[in-house]
Write an enzyme that holds these catalytic residues in place. Structure first.
Site, PDB file in Angstrom:
ATOM      1  N   ASP A  75      -7.587  37.178  37.348  1.00  0.00           N
ATOM      2  CA  ASP A  75      -7.761  36.650  35.984  1.00  0.00           C
ATOM      3  C   ASP A  75      -8.373  35.246  36.074  1.00  0.00           C
ATOM      4  O   ASP A  75      -7.958  34.439  36.910  1.00  0.00           O
ATOM      5  CB  ASP A  75      -6.400  36.592  35.273  1.00  0.00           C
ATOM      6  CG  ASP A  75      -6.551  36.425  33.776  1.00  0.00           C
ATOM      7  OD1 ASP A  75      -6.170  37.345  33.029  1.00  0.00           O
ATOM      8  OD2 ASP A  75      -7.069  35.363  33.339  1.00  0.00           O
ATOM      9  N   ILE A  76      -9.386  34.972  35.228  1.00  0.00           N
ATOM     10  CA  ILE A  76     -10.027  33.643  35.313  1.00  0.00           C
ATOM     11  C   ILE A  76      -9.135  32.509  34.821  1.00  0.00           C
ATOM     12  O   ILE A  76      -9.374  31.359  35.157  1.00  0.00           O
ATOM     13  CB  ILE A  76     -11.377  33.485  34.548  1.00  0.00           C
ATOM     14  CG1 ILE A  76     -11.431  34.307  33.291  1.00  0.00           C
ATOM     15  CG2 ILE A  76     -12.563  33.655  35.440  1.00  0.00           C
ATOM     16  CD1 ILE A  76     -12.618  33.899  32.416  1.00  0.00           C
ATOM     17  N   GLN A 110      -3.913  41.457  22.629  1.00  0.00           N
ATOM     18  CA  GLN A 110      -5.073  41.916  23.400  1.00  0.00           C
ATOM     19  C   GLN A 110      -6.344  41.208  22.916  1.00  0.00           C
ATOM     20  O   GLN A 110      -6.632  41.168  21.721  1.00  0.00           O
ATOM     21  CB  GLN A 110      -5.244  43.435  23.260  1.00  0.00           C
ATOM     22  CG  GLN A 110      -6.361  43.982  24.149  1.00  0.00           C
ATOM     23  CD  GLN A 110      -6.420  45.507  24.163  1.00  0.00           C
ATOM     24  OE1 GLN A 110      -5.730  46.169  23.389  1.00  0.00           O
ATOM     25  NE2 GLN A 110      -7.250  46.055  25.025  1.00  0.00           N
ATOM     26  N   HIS A 162      -6.429  46.977  30.362  1.00  0.00           N
ATOM     27  CA  HIS A 162      -6.120  46.376  31.661  1.00  0.00           C
ATOM     28  C   HIS A 162      -4.648  45.972  31.671  1.00  0.00           C
ATOM     29  O   HIS A 162      -4.064  45.680  30.628  1.00  0.00           O
ATOM     30  CB  HIS A 162      -7.000  45.138  31.906  1.00  0.00           C
ATOM     31  CG  HIS A 162      -6.895  44.125  30.819  1.00  0.00           C
ATOM     32  ND1 HIS A 162      -7.604  44.236  29.629  1.00  0.00           N
ATOM     33  CD2 HIS A 162      -6.121  43.022  30.688  1.00  0.00           C
ATOM     34  CE1 HIS A 162      -7.281  43.230  28.845  1.00  0.00           C
ATOM     35  NE2 HIS A 162      -6.374  42.478  29.458  1.00  0.00           N
ATOM     36  N   PHE A 163      -4.083  45.947  32.866  1.00  0.00           N
ATOM     37  CA  PHE A 163      -2.682  45.566  33.046  1.00  0.00           C
ATOM     38  C   PHE A 163      -2.638  44.262  33.835  1.00  0.00           C
ATOM     39  O   PHE A 163      -3.284  44.146  34.876  1.00  0.00           O
ATOM     40  CB  PHE A 163      -1.917  46.655  33.809  1.00  0.00           C
ATOM     41  CG  PHE A 163      -1.802  47.950  33.055  1.00  0.00           C
ATOM     42  CD1 PHE A 163      -2.885  48.823  32.960  1.00  0.00           C
ATOM     43  CD2 PHE A 163      -0.618  48.296  32.426  1.00  0.00           C
ATOM     44  CE1 PHE A 163      -2.789  50.009  32.250  1.00  0.00           C
ATOM     45  CE2 PHE A 163      -0.509  49.489  31.713  1.00  0.00           C
ATOM     46  CZ  PHE A 163      -1.594  50.346  31.628  1.00  0.00           C
ATOM     47  N   HIS A 164      -1.887  43.302  33.316  1.00  0.00           N
ATOM     48  CA  HIS A 164      -1.712  42.027  34.022  1.00  0.00           C
ATOM     49  C   HIS A 164      -0.645  42.208  35.094  1.00  0.00           C
ATOM     50  O   HIS A 164       0.475  42.644  34.789  1.00  0.00           O
ATOM     51  CB  HIS A 164      -1.251  40.931  33.058  1.00  0.00           C
ATOM     52  CG  HIS A 164      -2.232  40.628  31.969  1.00  0.00           C
ATOM     53  ND1 HIS A 164      -2.978  39.478  31.944  1.00  0.00           N
ATOM     54  CD2 HIS A 164      -2.594  41.335  30.866  1.00  0.00           C
ATOM     55  CE1 HIS A 164      -3.747  39.476  30.859  1.00  0.00           C
ATOM     56  NE2 HIS A 164      -3.535  40.598  30.194  1.00  0.00           N
TER      57      HIS A 164
HETATM   58  P1  AMP Z   1      -5.653  40.295  27.094  1.00  0.00           P
HETATM   59  O1  AMP Z   1      -6.806  41.050  26.486  1.00  0.00           O
HETATM   60  O2  AMP Z   1      -4.886  39.485  26.120  1.00  0.00           O
HETATM   61  O3  AMP Z   1      -4.740  41.192  27.887  1.00  0.00           O
HETATM   62  O4  AMP Z   1      -6.201  39.222  28.095  1.00  0.00           O
HETATM   63  C1  AMP Z   1      -7.461  39.262  28.650  1.00  0.00           C
HETATM   64  C2  AMP Z   1      -7.375  38.522  29.947  1.00  0.00           C
HETATM   65  O5  AMP Z   1      -8.628  38.593  30.587  1.00  0.00           O
HETATM   66  C3  AMP Z   1      -7.028  37.037  29.816  1.00  0.00           C
HETATM   67  O6  AMP Z   1      -5.905  36.740  30.629  1.00  0.00           O
HETATM   68  C4  AMP Z   1      -8.291  36.325  30.297  1.00  0.00           C
HETATM   69  O7  AMP Z   1      -8.001  35.138  30.984  1.00  0.00           O
HETATM   70  C5  AMP Z   1      -8.925  37.365  31.186  1.00  0.00           C
HETATM   71  N1  AMP Z   1     -10.371  37.307  31.301  1.00  0.00           N
HETATM   72  C6  AMP Z   1     -11.266  37.223  30.292  1.00  0.00           C
HETATM   73  N2  AMP Z   1     -12.520  37.233  30.776  1.00  0.00           N
HETATM   74  C7  AMP Z   1     -12.409  37.343  32.128  1.00  0.00           C
HETATM   75  C8  AMP Z   1     -13.347  37.410  33.187  1.00  0.00           C
HETATM   76  N3  AMP Z   1     -14.668  37.351  32.964  1.00  0.00           N
HETATM   77  N4  AMP Z   1     -12.888  37.522  34.453  1.00  0.00           N
HETATM   78  C9  AMP Z   1     -11.563  37.566  34.687  1.00  0.00           C
HETATM   79  N5  AMP Z   1     -10.628  37.508  33.726  1.00  0.00           N
HETATM   80  C10 AMP Z   1     -11.033  37.405  32.454  1.00  0.00           C
END
Ligand code: AMP
Ligand code: ZN
Length: 114
Positions: A29-30, A89, A95-97
């Site tokens: 995750d960035i 989201q 995606h799963f964290h």
């Molecule tokens: P969510 O949709 O709330 O589950 O979170 C989306 C996640 O994706 C967040 O934690 C962001 O920090 C992460 N994210 C968004 N863009 C990127 C990227 N280009 N590369 C890696 N992680 C990303």
């Protein structure tokens, strides 16, 4: 398609890739919210868990176990799904964290796309 995670899957956007096979990609995750913060992502584009085919749902959890084994996090990780904007989201590609604050874990990325 303007999906950022599909671009990462195609290796056309920057990413630190920890694991990848025909169906699943796992990348950093960035904006990490834990010492280890990976996104376990099916390559199939859909936004909600109800739209993910059963065989891929199984593969997500098999991958979670692989990560856990490799990083030796058997007793210390959290798995989070934001399913829908109301649940937090932001990226509309399911995606799963995968999160852990276990100290001294060396996450070796297989591929880094810059
Ligand atoms: P969510 O949709 O709330 O589950 O979170 C989306 C996640 O994706 C967040 O934690 C962001 O920090 C992460 N994210 C968004 N863009 C990127 C990227 N280009 N590369 C890696 N992680 C990303
Ligand atoms: Zn996508």
């Amino acid at each position: 398609m303007s999906c950022i995670f599909c671009k990462i899957i195609e290796h056309k956007a920057p990413a630190k890739i920890f694991y990848e096979d025909a169906n699943i990609i796992v990348f950093a995750d960035i904006y990490p919210r834990a010492k280890i913060h990976l996104l376990v992502t099916p390559k199939f584009h859909c936004s909600r868990i109800m739209d993910l085919p059963d065989n891929l749902t199984l593969k997500v959890f098999e991958t979670v176990r692989k990560i856990t084994k490799e990083l030796k996090l058997h007793d210390n990780f959290k798995l989070v799904l934001h399913n829908g904007a109301l649940a937090g989201q932001i990226v509309e590609h399911l995606h799963f964290h995968y999160l852990s604050n276990q100290p001294n874990v060396n996450v070796k990325y297989k591929t880094v796309i810059t």
